[in-house]
Design a protein around this motif. Structure first.
Motif, PDB file in Angstrom:
ATOM      1  N   ALA A   9     -18.207  27.483  11.089  1.00  0.00           N
ATOM      2  CA  ALA A   9     -19.092  26.772  11.994  1.00  0.00           C
ATOM      3  C   ALA A   9     -19.762  25.720  11.418  1.00  0.00           C
ATOM      4  O   ALA A   9     -20.421  24.991  12.271  1.00  0.00           O
ATOM      5  CB  ALA A   9     -20.284  27.948  12.472  1.00  0.00           C
ATOM      6  N   LYS A  10     -19.560  25.491  10.270  1.00  0.00           N
ATOM      7  CA  LYS A  10     -20.259  24.189   9.310  1.00  0.00           C
ATOM      8  C   LYS A  10     -19.156  23.127   9.861  1.00  0.00           C
ATOM      9  O   LYS A  10     -18.025  23.043  10.127  1.00  0.00           O
ATOM     10  CB  LYS A  10     -20.460  24.422   8.115  1.00  0.00           C
ATOM     11  CG  LYS A  10     -21.484  25.356   7.532  1.00  0.00           C
ATOM     12  CD  LYS A  10     -21.561  25.369   6.244  1.00  0.00           C
ATOM     13  CE  LYS A  10     -22.792  26.467   5.894  1.00  0.00           C
ATOM     14  NZ  LYS A  10     -22.768  26.575   4.543  1.00  0.00           N
ATOM     15  N   LYS A  11     -19.999  21.882   9.638  1.00  0.00           N
ATOM     16  CA  LYS A  11     -19.163  20.684   9.638  1.00  0.00           C
ATOM     17  C   LYS A  11     -18.126  20.406   8.634  1.00  0.00           C
ATOM     18  O   LYS A  11     -18.644  21.104   7.376  1.00  0.00           O
ATOM     19  CB  LYS A  11     -20.017  19.182   9.516  1.00  0.00           C
ATOM     20  CG  LYS A  11     -20.738  19.264  10.973  1.00  0.00           C
ATOM     21  CD  LYS A  11     -21.722  17.952  10.724  1.00  0.00           C
ATOM     22  CE  LYS A  11     -22.777  17.968  11.837  1.00  0.00           C
ATOM     23  NZ  LYS A  11     -23.501  16.700  11.699  1.00  0.00           N
ATOM     24  N   PRO A  12     -17.130  20.016   8.646  1.00  0.00           N
ATOM     25  CA  PRO A  12     -16.133  19.843   7.363  1.00  0.00           C
ATOM     26  C   PRO A  12     -16.900  18.621   6.525  1.00  0.00           C
ATOM     27  O   PRO A  12     -17.771  17.988   6.878  1.00  0.00           O
ATOM     28  CB  PRO A  12     -14.935  19.005   7.921  1.00  0.00           C
ATOM     29  CG  PRO A  12     -15.383  18.476   9.196  1.00  0.00           C
ATOM     30  CD  PRO A  12     -16.692  19.145   9.912  1.00  0.00           C
ATOM     31  N   PHE A  13     -16.575  18.790   5.244  1.00  0.00           N
ATOM     32  CA  PHE A  13     -17.365  18.102   4.174  1.00  0.00           C
ATOM     33  C   PHE A  13     -16.118  17.137   3.774  1.00  0.00           C
ATOM     34  O   PHE A  13     -15.306  17.316   3.052  1.00  0.00           O
ATOM     35  CB  PHE A  13     -17.756  19.082   2.791  1.00  0.00           C
ATOM     36  CG  PHE A  13     -18.894  18.494   2.252  1.00  0.00           C
ATOM     37  CD1 PHE A  13     -20.218  18.351   2.873  1.00  0.00           C
ATOM     38  CD2 PHE A  13     -18.898  17.911   1.170  1.00  0.00           C
ATOM     39  CE1 PHE A  13     -21.388  18.023   1.957  1.00  0.00           C
ATOM     40  CE2 PHE A  13     -19.880  17.502   0.483  1.00  0.00           C
ATOM     41  CZ  PHE A  13     -21.061  17.425   1.023  1.00  0.00           C
ATOM     42  N   LEU A  14     -16.832  15.827   3.601  1.00  0.00           N
ATOM     43  CA  LEU A  14     -16.218  14.723   2.951  1.00  0.00           C
ATOM     44  C   LEU A  14     -16.626  14.167   1.504  1.00  0.00           C
ATOM     45  O   LEU A  14     -17.988  14.184   1.532  1.00  0.00           O
ATOM     46  CB  LEU A  14     -15.965  13.596   4.169  1.00  0.00           C
ATOM     47  CG  LEU A  14     -15.364  12.362   3.413  1.00  0.00           C
ATOM     48  CD1 LEU A  14     -13.905  12.625   3.440  1.00  0.00           C
ATOM     49  CD2 LEU A  14     -15.909  11.076   4.479  1.00  0.00           C
ATOM     50  N   TYR A  15     -16.170  14.120   0.416  1.00  0.00           N
ATOM     51  CA  TYR A  15     -16.329  13.454  -0.622  1.00  0.00           C
ATOM     52  C   TYR A  15     -15.917  12.090  -0.624  1.00  0.00           C
ATOM     53  O   TYR A  15     -14.781  11.750  -0.289  1.00  0.00           O
ATOM     54  CB  TYR A  15     -15.604  14.013  -1.963  1.00  0.00           C
ATOM     55  CG  TYR A  15     -16.192  15.350  -2.363  1.00  0.00           C
ATOM     56  CD1 TYR A  15     -17.075  16.296  -1.625  1.00  0.00           C
ATOM     57  CD2 TYR A  15     -15.747  15.875  -3.750  1.00  0.00           C
ATOM     58  CE1 TYR A  15     -17.228  17.364  -2.354  1.00  0.00           C
ATOM     59  CE2 TYR A  15     -16.122  17.032  -3.931  1.00  0.00           C
ATOM     60  CZ  TYR A  15     -16.914  17.887  -3.457  1.00  0.00           C
ATOM     61  OH  TYR A  15     -17.499  19.012  -3.923  1.00  0.00           O
ATOM     62  N   VAL A  16     -17.116  11.071  -1.028  1.00  0.00           N
ATOM     63  CA  VAL A  16     -16.716   9.597  -0.974  1.00  0.00           C
ATOM     64  C   VAL A  16     -16.661   9.312  -2.313  1.00  0.00           C
ATOM     65  O   VAL A  16     -17.767   9.485  -3.113  1.00  0.00           O
ATOM     66  CB  VAL A  16     -17.718   8.952  -0.086  1.00  0.00           C
ATOM     67  CG1 VAL A  16     -17.436   7.321  -0.217  1.00  0.00           C
ATOM     68  CG2 VAL A  16     -17.452   9.225   1.527  1.00  0.00           C
ATOM     69  N   VAL A  17     -15.909   8.959  -3.159  1.00  0.00           N
ATOM     70  CA  VAL A  17     -15.731   8.793  -4.513  1.00  0.00           C
ATOM     71  C   VAL A  17     -15.756   6.996  -4.400  1.00  0.00           C
ATOM     72  O   VAL A  17     -15.040   6.190  -3.763  1.00  0.00           O
ATOM     73  CB  VAL A  17     -14.469   9.075  -5.192  1.00  0.00           C
ATOM     74  CG1 VAL A  17     -14.514   8.505  -6.547  1.00  0.00           C
ATOM     75  CG2 VAL A  17     -14.284  10.377  -5.184  1.00  0.00           C
ATOM     76  N   VAL A  18     -16.976   6.557  -5.066  1.00  0.00           N
ATOM     77  CA  VAL A  18     -17.334   5.116  -5.359  1.00  0.00           C
ATOM     78  C   VAL A  18     -17.072   4.703  -6.619  1.00  0.00           C
ATOM     79  O   VAL A  18     -17.538   5.343  -7.338  1.00  0.00           O
ATOM     80  CB  VAL A  18     -18.722   5.090  -4.621  1.00  0.00           C
ATOM     81  CG1 VAL A  18     -19.175   3.481  -4.850  1.00  0.00           C
ATOM     82  CG2 VAL A  18     -19.110   5.640  -3.367  1.00  0.00           C
ATOM     83  N   CYS A  19     -16.357   3.571  -6.608  1.00  0.00           N
ATOM     84  CA  CYS A  19     -16.109   3.003  -7.790  1.00  0.00           C
ATOM     85  C   CYS A  19     -16.886   1.748  -8.114  1.00  0.00           C
ATOM     86  O   CYS A  19     -17.606   1.122  -7.224  1.00  0.00           O
ATOM     87  CB  CYS A  19     -14.617   2.460  -8.070  1.00  0.00           C
ATOM     88  SG  CYS A  19     -13.664   3.935  -7.740  1.00  0.00           S
ATOM     89  N   ALA A  20     -16.753   0.957  -9.202  1.00  0.00           N
ATOM     90  CA  ALA A  20     -17.637  -0.169  -9.543  1.00  0.00           C
ATOM     91  C   ALA A  20     -17.080  -1.230  -9.009  1.00  0.00           C
ATOM     92  O   ALA A  20     -16.092  -1.896  -9.361  1.00  0.00           O
ATOM     93  CB  ALA A  20     -17.856  -0.391 -11.091  1.00  0.00           C
ATOM     94  N   SER A  21     -17.796  -1.738  -7.934  1.00  0.00           N
ATOM     95  CA  SER A  21     -17.032  -2.910  -7.186  1.00  0.00           C
ATOM     96  C   SER A  21     -18.253  -3.610  -6.379  1.00  0.00           C
ATOM     97  O   SER A  21     -19.244  -2.954  -6.163  1.00  0.00           O
ATOM     98  CB  SER A  21     -15.745  -2.629  -6.359  1.00  0.00           C
ATOM     99  OG  SER A  21     -15.748  -3.561  -5.338  1.00  0.00           O
ATOM    100  N   GLY A  22     -18.551  -4.955  -6.386  1.00  0.00           N
ATOM    101  CA  GLY A  22     -19.229  -5.813  -5.847  1.00  0.00           C
ATOM    102  C   GLY A  22     -19.674  -5.264  -4.070  1.00  0.00           C
ATOM    103  O   GLY A  22     -20.648  -5.478  -3.656  1.00  0.00           O
ATOM    104  N   ILE A  23     -18.583  -4.644  -3.613  1.00  0.00           N
ATOM    105  CA  ILE A  23     -18.811  -4.176  -2.345  1.00  0.00           C
ATOM    106  C   ILE A  23     -19.455  -2.810  -2.023  1.00  0.00           C
ATOM    107  O   ILE A  23     -19.358  -2.166  -0.952  1.00  0.00           O
ATOM    108  CB  ILE A  23     -17.449  -4.308  -1.309  1.00  0.00           C
ATOM    109  CG1 ILE A  23     -16.284  -3.545  -1.952  1.00  0.00           C
ATOM    110  CG2 ILE A  23     -17.100  -5.891  -1.240  1.00  0.00           C
ATOM    111  CD1 ILE A  23     -15.198  -3.221  -0.747  1.00  0.00           C
ATOM    112  N   ALA A  24     -19.235  -2.071  -3.287  1.00  0.00           N
ATOM    113  CA  ALA A  24     -19.735  -0.558  -3.226  1.00  0.00           C
ATOM    114  C   ALA A  24     -21.224  -0.369  -2.616  1.00  0.00           C
ATOM    115  O   ALA A  24     -21.317   0.625  -1.773  1.00  0.00           O
ATOM    116  CB  ALA A  24     -19.833   0.036  -4.578  1.00  0.00           C
ATOM    117  N   ASP A  25     -22.052  -1.524  -2.528  1.00  0.00           N
ATOM    118  CA  ASP A  25     -23.190  -1.252  -2.023  1.00  0.00           C
ATOM    119  C   ASP A  25     -23.186  -1.014  -0.285  1.00  0.00           C
ATOM    120  O   ASP A  25     -24.304  -0.898   0.138  1.00  0.00           O
ATOM    121  CB  ASP A  25     -24.298  -2.365  -2.627  1.00  0.00           C
ATOM    122  CG  ASP A  25     -24.012  -3.783  -1.990  1.00  0.00           C
ATOM    123  OD1 ASP A  25     -22.664  -3.956  -1.665  1.00  0.00           O
ATOM    124  OD2 ASP A  25     -24.526  -4.600  -1.779  1.00  0.00           O
TER     125      ASP A  25
END
Length: 185
Positions: A9-25
């Protein structure tokens, strides 16, 4: 009988892996897009990637703490298990270490294990053309593709180029993983 909803019944869970990049913000763009598709989202940042994002804003947006280091034995797991993983932006360093099976950060450990768990995973590379010219990069992309990782279409940009972040399609990651989720969003 429990008052807690079942996992189905829960929403699916997504991991977002963020790396060191100028666009990460701008990772909030991807988080919003995933939430709009009925995902719950947790962010795992590389140790250097953590320096490129507003951690408080991201945690507030997701409702979960950002992970960047291993937890101690016995500590509770701060994120539910992932139904899918997106690496965005995926840097030269992370792509090459991941393909080589190097697990020296939490983010890389999660990515290396995802293969064994069969978790659908997409990567949106973001690097410059000088880095992309290195033979290890193409070999690493080939290895990741052989592992079933879905690789985004963003082309390397010229070194020290301005304005290339505008062409980065954060939502492409969700488009890549959608067909691999058997009934998920």
């Amino acid at each position: 009988m429990s008052d807690r909803p079942s996992r189905q019944a829960k929403k699916p869970f997504l991991y977002v892996v963020v790396c060191a990049s100028g666009i990460a913000d701008d990772v909030g763009t991807l988080i919003s897009a995933a939430q709009g598709r009925q995902w719950d989202v947790g962010v795992v940042a590389t140790p250097q990637g953590l320096k490129f994002i507003d951690a408080q804003a991201v945690a507030s947006q997701t409702g979960f703490p950002i992970r960047s280091a291993w937890r101690s034995p016995g500590d509770p797991r701060p994120l539910p298990p992932a139904d899918a993983i997106v690496v965005a932006p995926a840097t030269f360093n992370t792509i090459n270490k991941w393909a080589a099976g190097i697990s020296d950060t939490l983010a890389l450990g999660i990515l290396c294990e995802a293969y064994g768990f069969g978790i659908p995973t997409a990567a949106l590379p973001y690097l410059n053309s000088a880095q992309a010219a290195h033979p290890a990069y193409r070999q690493s992309l080939d290895r990741l593709r052989e592992m079933g990782v879905l690789i985004g279409s963003h082309e390397p940009h010229p070194p020290k180029a301005d304005g290339v972040a505008d062409s980065f399609r954060w939502e492409e990651a969700l488009e890549l993983i959608a067909p691999h989720l058997s009934g998920r969003p």
